[in-house]
Write a protein that holds these residues in place. Structure first.
Motif, short mmCIF file in Angstrom:
data_model
loop_
_atom_site.label_atom_id
_atom_site.label_comp_id
_atom_site.label_asym_id
_atom_site.label_seq_id
_atom_site.Cartn_x
_atom_site.Cartn_y
_atom_site.Cartn_z
N ILE A 23 57.31 37.97 36.50
CA ILE A 23 56.07 37.59 37.12
C ILE A 23 55.13 38.66 37.40
O ILE A 23 53.80 38.67 37.28
N ASN A 24 55.72 39.94 37.64
CA ASN A 24 54.82 41.07 37.91
C ASN A 24 53.97 41.49 36.56
O ASN A 24 52.89 41.44 36.58
N ARG A 25 54.65 41.32 35.40
CA ARG A 25 53.93 41.93 34.05
C ARG A 25 52.84 40.50 33.75
O ARG A 25 51.91 40.99 33.10
N SER A 26 53.05 39.22 34.25
CA SER A 26 52.10 38.32 34.14
C SER A 26 50.82 38.49 34.72
O SER A 26 49.92 38.40 34.07
N VAL A 27 50.81 38.94 36.02
CA VAL A 27 49.68 39.19 36.53
C VAL A 27 48.82 40.59 36.01
O VAL A 27 47.77 40.77 36.07
N LEU A 28 49.86 41.47 35.74
CA LEU A 28 49.20 42.77 35.16
C LEU A 28 48.55 42.43 33.86
O LEU A 28 47.48 43.10 33.45
N VAL A 29 49.14 41.73 32.95
CA VAL A 29 48.53 41.31 31.66
C VAL A 29 47.33 40.61 31.77
O VAL A 29 46.23 40.59 31.07
N GLU A 30 47.26 39.51 32.74
CA GLU A 30 45.65 39.19 33.23
C GLU A 30 44.84 40.38 33.67
O GLU A 30 43.73 40.26 33.30
N ALA A 31 45.32 41.32 34.47
CA ALA A 31 44.37 42.39 34.76
C ALA A 31 44.23 43.19 33.65
O ALA A 31 42.78 43.64 33.33
N LEU A 32 44.84 43.34 32.76
CA LEU A 32 44.72 44.08 31.38
C LEU A 32 43.71 43.10 30.61
O LEU A 32 42.71 43.80 29.87
N LEU A 33 43.72 41.92 30.48
CA LEU A 33 42.55 41.14 29.90
C LEU A 33 41.36 41.18 30.31
O LEU A 33 40.49 41.54 29.74
N LEU A 34 41.38 41.31 31.81
CA LEU A 34 40.01 41.56 32.54
C LEU A 34 39.39 42.75 32.26
O LEU A 34 38.41 42.89 32.00
N GLY A 35 40.47 43.97 32.39
CA GLY A 35 39.88 45.14 31.85
C GLY A 35 39.32 45.52 30.57
O GLY A 35 38.16 46.07 30.25
N VAL A 36 40.09 44.80 29.49
CA VAL A 36 39.67 44.93 28.17
C VAL A 36 38.21 44.20 28.11
O VAL A 36 37.10 44.78 27.43
N VAL A 37 38.11 42.94 28.35
CA VAL A 37 36.88 42.26 28.29
C VAL A 37 35.71 43.01 29.06
O VAL A 37 34.50 43.16 28.40
N GLY A 38 35.92 43.34 30.36
CA GLY A 38 34.85 44.00 30.98
C GLY A 38 34.37 45.35 30.56
O GLY A 38 33.35 45.79 30.59
N ILE A 89 37.31 48.38 42.73
CA ILE A 89 38.78 48.28 42.93
C ILE A 89 38.83 47.39 43.91
O ILE A 89 39.70 46.54 44.11
N PHE A 90 37.89 47.36 45.12
CA PHE A 90 38.20 46.49 46.34
C PHE A 90 38.05 44.92 45.74
O PHE A 90 38.77 44.16 45.97
N LEU A 91 37.00 44.77 44.91
CA LEU A 91 36.73 43.64 44.34
C LEU A 91 37.91 42.96 43.53
O LEU A 91 38.27 41.90 43.92
N ILE A 92 38.40 43.93 42.93
CA ILE A 92 39.65 43.51 41.95
C ILE A 92 40.85 43.10 42.83
O ILE A 92 41.62 42.25 42.36
N VAL A 93 41.12 44.07 43.52
CA VAL A 93 42.45 43.68 44.59
C VAL A 93 42.31 42.43 45.31
O VAL A 93 43.01 41.60 45.56
N ASN A 94 40.97 42.36 45.85
CA ASN A 94 40.73 40.97 46.53
C ASN A 94 40.93 39.67 45.63
O ASN A 94 41.66 38.83 46.22
N THR A 95 40.34 39.73 44.27
CA THR A 95 40.31 38.76 43.52
C THR A 95 41.97 38.47 43.30
O THR A 95 42.16 37.26 43.24
N PHE A 96 42.65 39.44 42.85
CA PHE A 96 43.92 38.96 42.31
C PHE A 96 44.73 38.64 43.79
O PHE A 96 45.71 37.87 43.61
N SER A 97 44.67 39.19 44.94
CA SER A 97 45.62 39.12 46.02
C SER A 97 44.95 37.56 46.46
O SER A 97 46.16 36.70 46.60
N MET A 98 43.77 37.06 46.22
CA MET A 98 43.63 35.75 46.59
C MET A 98 44.00 34.67 45.55
O MET A 98 44.56 33.39 45.91
N LEU A 99 44.08 35.18 44.28
CA LEU A 99 44.47 34.20 43.23
C LEU A 99 46.07 34.10 43.18
O LEU A 99 46.65 33.02 43.19
N VAL A 100 46.78 35.15 43.68
CA VAL A 100 48.33 34.99 43.62
C VAL A 100 48.58 34.26 44.97
O VAL A 100 49.57 33.47 44.80
N ALA A 101 47.92 34.25 46.24
CA ALA A 101 48.05 33.63 47.35
C ALA A 101 48.08 32.19 46.92
O ALA A 101 48.82 31.25 47.45
#
Length: 859
Positions: free
Chosen positions: A315-330, A284-296
């Motif tokens: 915008i919110n949905r766009s980031v969550l869709v990226e997370a969804l893709l990441l979750g499905v692939v992983g 969770i920390f890794l994913i939070v850090n990844t998306f926080s830095m990508l958003v910044a």
């Protein structure tokens, strides 16, 4: 507009696929552990289910008081049924194929070199009489079934492992004596044998050698005739033979077998799922850090999207869709890796003696569904906060440089919440150390661990500033300007540094905690051994087998011994003077036990408790029942007659040795318990004559060579065994925790990689004014080292606090020594620096290859 959101999410996901891959690996590892655990446990269940279904008869009759395997462990001899029962069951209408069975697990089988051919995995050695029913599960691969007292059949797995062939001699050790037979056949299982060693004898030999007399059985089995149900046959058999027996259908027999192995399987399953949960938490920390830095880094891009009409929700949905893709692939990759992990575990278990076939590999539909749902949910939840932060970017951000200013108010609130949680956790740990009972204390300990962990996670950015400065002064300043730049880079974004360090902190906190607990257990047990055991030697079975009379006699004859002490456990119900009964176990030992084990007394003399008609009780029991020296208690021995015994001593329960156990002379117990019901010795203590310790030790080793199921240990051996047992358990735990640490390392790699991208222009400017590639790489490596050391410092400190609190609870059980393994703690801290160096290799290499002009021109 939803199509545009999806296209934008896909474009961003593919644009950052390299950085997303590291986060996907964290999801993959966590899901793989969950799915691998479920597949492995389901496969184990399938293996045992097939075995039980194949071997169980429709109805099985066994003695009423027998354990599930037909054994009475204390006597070492199975309970027996009269042979006439076979004819009575055979006469029941609807009963077919009625067989009398003899089975015993209280045996040891050795080869001609006196080496135990039994399994080392904890599975039993089983001696059975050969009947036609055996052909349900095995077939004679070579040779023939046993035809007399000199022949034995052995299973093919054992024969292959120990290089046994037809004609080889085996010696079987039972409480009734040793007997020899030559291998007449080798039987191969038709279903998977999970690892037990089986030997088959003819019926008369099995009865005589395992049960002590012919004409008796441990079980009677019957199959139902066509059209007769198992339950109907059981009822008919019960009506014919009457009460006093235990009757089970095939389903009930299989259920009982599953219960025997359920404890082992559940411990493995839930322990591995627990470590998978830890890996998820770190991920969770890794994913939070990844998306926080990508958003910044995409602040200007998001601002432009907002300026041309995108709403916050989009915008919110766009980031969550990226997370969804990441979750499905992983998660999808994790499911496949989990099946591979399960197969690997099966191979590993097979190497240790528990045979599991991949033909039984079981992948239920719920396993991939659970893995994918869990991985996707965790990933999306972890990305929720960065997504909300992205949605708050205003259109004016398109006119500013990339990056969002820190929210001072939010930082102050975060620090306050973190300090409050940490204080609450520390208070709960302090309460746990003051607990008088282990139950409530454990609850406070659990609360303290959770609250202090959350507190450190939340307050991490606040701690980062001070801790990194101290580490920088100690570690980085020696590297001059490059070291100072590395320190400033680590301090540039305390929230990022805190989150990255927290991922490593969790795994190392658990390592430190368990190291302190394990070291304290060994130190406490060693101190207890020195303080309470006066005997020179201890003879016992690592598997808890009773000591057979012939081995006991061999020990007593060993040269150089002053005396030996037999130690047995006798079950009984003790009733005090007020009529309050309590079922318990008593220590029945020779009078020399009072010298071999130094048990303190709070009243009376322990030696007096080993006189005729006397006994000793523990201080806790005496306090609960108001018992004093001189009082008389009624002791109803299990399998024997009741006795009225005088309390001659009250022993202190502030110990680990026989804590809470009552004790009496062995001769007293033998007066009231028949010889065939008297338990066999569980331990033997030996004391050498003055100056003969070495000779007695060698003599005991020689005397027990024909009985490899027993170990003789002096006090140094016993301490080493304790240390090795705890060490092996900790090694397994550390191996599982390595998964969480691997995920944390990926987090450091991801943080540095994204940080390098974020500082592309800055790196180009530094290279332009004279910073060499070597210095640049060193700067990134040092930044990684200081982040890793920051996480290690927090984790080790937190873990030692948890371990110290846990030791206080263990002190309630007599483990009163706190021992901090400083060499281990120091090695882990130094090792963290190397972890940081390793994590920085790829980011530093990529930074060093960066084109200076392109970097300066980067926006």
């Amino acid at each position: 507009m939803s199509g545009a959101v999806l296209r934008t999410s896909m474009r961003n996901f593919l644009a950052h696929k390299g950085r997303m891959a590291l986060s996907a690996v964290a999801v993959l590892l966590s899901v793989a552990f969950v799915c691998g655990t479920l597949v492995f446990s389901d496969t184990m269940n399938t293996t045992f289910d097939k075995l039980f279904a194949t071997t169980a008869s429709d109805v099985t009759v066994s003695p009423k008081g027998a354990a599930g395997n037909g054994e009475m462990p204390q006597t070492g001899r199975p309970e027996a049924l009269p042979g006439s029962l076979v004819a009575r069951v055979r006469a029941v209408d609807g009963a077919r194929n009625v067989q009398g069975l003899v089975t015993s697990t209280a045996v040891t089988v050795v080869d001609s070199r006196d080496e135990n051919v039994g399994p080392t995995s904890g599975a039993p050695t089983i001696a059975v009489n050969w009947t036609p029913n055996e052909l349900r599960s095995v077939e004679i691969a070579s040779g023939h079934p046993p035809r007399g007292p000199t022949e034995v059949v052995v299973d093919a797995g054992t024969a292959a492992k120990h290089h046994l062939e037809i004609g080889d001699e085996l010696r079987t050790i039972a409480v009734t004596g040793d007997f020899r037979a030559r291998i007449s056949g080798i039987a191969a299982f038709k279903v998977t044998n999970p690892g037990a060693t089986l030997v088959w004898f003819d019926t008369a030999t099995a009865q005589r050698e395992l049960l002590g007399r012919e004409g008796v059985f441990t079980h009677v089995t019957a199959d139902a005739a066509p059209g007769v149900s198992d339950t109907r046959l059981r009822a008919a058999v019960a009506e014919e033979i009457g009460a006093g027996y235990r009757l089970q259908t095939a389903a009930e027999t299989a259920d009982a077998g599953r219960e025997d192995v359920a404890g082992f399987l559940d411990v493995m399953k839930y322990a591995m799922l627990g470590f998978a949960g830890i890996a998820f938490l770190v991920g969770i920390f890794l994913i939070v850090n990844t998306f926080s830095m990508l958003v910044a880094q995409r602040t200007r891009e998001i601002g432009l999207m907002r300026a041309i009409g995108s709403s916050r929700r989009q915008i919110n949905r766009s980031v969550l869709v990226e997370a969804l893709l990441l979750g499905v692939v992983g998660s999808a990759a994790g499911v496949g890796a989990g099946v591979g992990l399960a197969v690997g575990l099966m191979k590993l278990m097979s190497a240790t003696g528990m045979n599991l076939s991949t033909e039984d590999l079981t992948v239920r539909w719920t396993t991939p569904v659970a893995g994918i749902v869990l991985g996707v949910v965790v990933t999306v939840v972890a990305a929720f906060v960065p997504a909300r932060r992205a949605a708050k970017v205003s259109p004016m951000a398109a006119l500013r440089d990339a990056g969002t200013p820190a929210d001072g108010a939010a930082g102050a609130v975060r620090a306050g919440v973190g300090l409050l949680l940490t204080a609450a956790g520390a208070a709960a740990l302090w309460v746990a150390t003051r607990a008088d009972e282990a139950g409530p204390g454990s609850l406070w300990l659990g609360a303290g661990v959770v609250l202090s962990l959350l507190g450190f996670v939340v307050v991490g950015p606040l701690l980062a500033g001070g801790v990194v400065r101290v580490l920088g002064a100690v570690v980085l300043r020696v590297f001059g300007p490059v070291g100072r730049m590395a320190e400033r880079n680590a301090l540039r974004n305390p929230r990022r540094t805190g989150a990255t360090g927290a991922a490593l902190m969790i795994g190392l906190a658990l390592v430190a905690c368990l190291s302190v607990v394990g070291s304290s257990m060994v130190a406490s047990a060693t101190q207890e051994l020195d303080r309470s055991v006066g005997a020179d030697f201890i003879v016992r079975s690592p598997n808890g087998q009773p000591i057979v009379p012939q081995a006991e006699a061999a020990v007593a004859k060993a040269a150089g011994l002053d005396h030996t002490t037999r130690y047995k456990w006798v079950d009984a119900t003790v009733t005090d003077g007020r009529g309050k009964a309590e079922k318990t176990g008593l220590v029945a030992a020779d009078p020399s036990y009072a010298r071999d084990v130094r048990r303190k007394t709070t009243a009376g003399r322990l030696a007096d408790a080993y006189g005729p008609g006397a006994m000793a009780v523990g201080s806790d029991y005496a306090g609960r029942h108001g018992v004093r020296v001189g009082d008389r208690l009624t002791v109803a021995f299990t399998g024997g007659r009741p006795a009225t015994l005088r309390v001659a001593a009250i022993t202190s329960d502030a110990t680990q040795t026989d804590k809470g156990r009552m004790s009496l002379a062995l001769a007293t117990a033998e007066r009231y318990v028949p010889a065939d019901r008297m338990p066999k010795s569980f331990l033997l203590f030996g004391t050498a004559r003055d100056g003969r310790a070495d000779a007695a030790y060698a003599a005991l080793k020689t005397a027990l060579k024909p009985y490899p199921q027993y170990q003789v240990a002096d006090q140094a051996d016993y301490k080493r065994q304790l240390k090795d047992q705890v060490g092996q358990l900790l090694d397994i735990v550390y191996g599982l925790l390595a998964l969480a640490i691997i995920v944390a390392v990926l987090g450091v790699v991801n943080t540095l990689a994204l940080s390098v991208v974020e500082r592309t222009r800055e790196i180009g400017l530094m290279r332009a004014i004279g910073l060499s590639r070597r210095q640049l790489r060193r700067m990134i490596r040092l930044e990684s080292v200081v982040i890793a050391l920051f996480g290690a410092l927090l984790g080790l400190g937190l873990g030692m606090g948890w371990g110290a609190a846990a030791q206080k609870l263990l002190a309630l059980q007599g483990l009163g020594v706190l021992d901090v393994p400083w060499p281990t703690i120091g090695a882990v801290f130094v090792g963290s620096a190397f972890v940081g160096l390793f994590a920085a290799l790829v980011p530093a290499f990529r930074a060093g290859r960066m084109n200076v002009l392109n970097a300066i021109a980067s926006e």
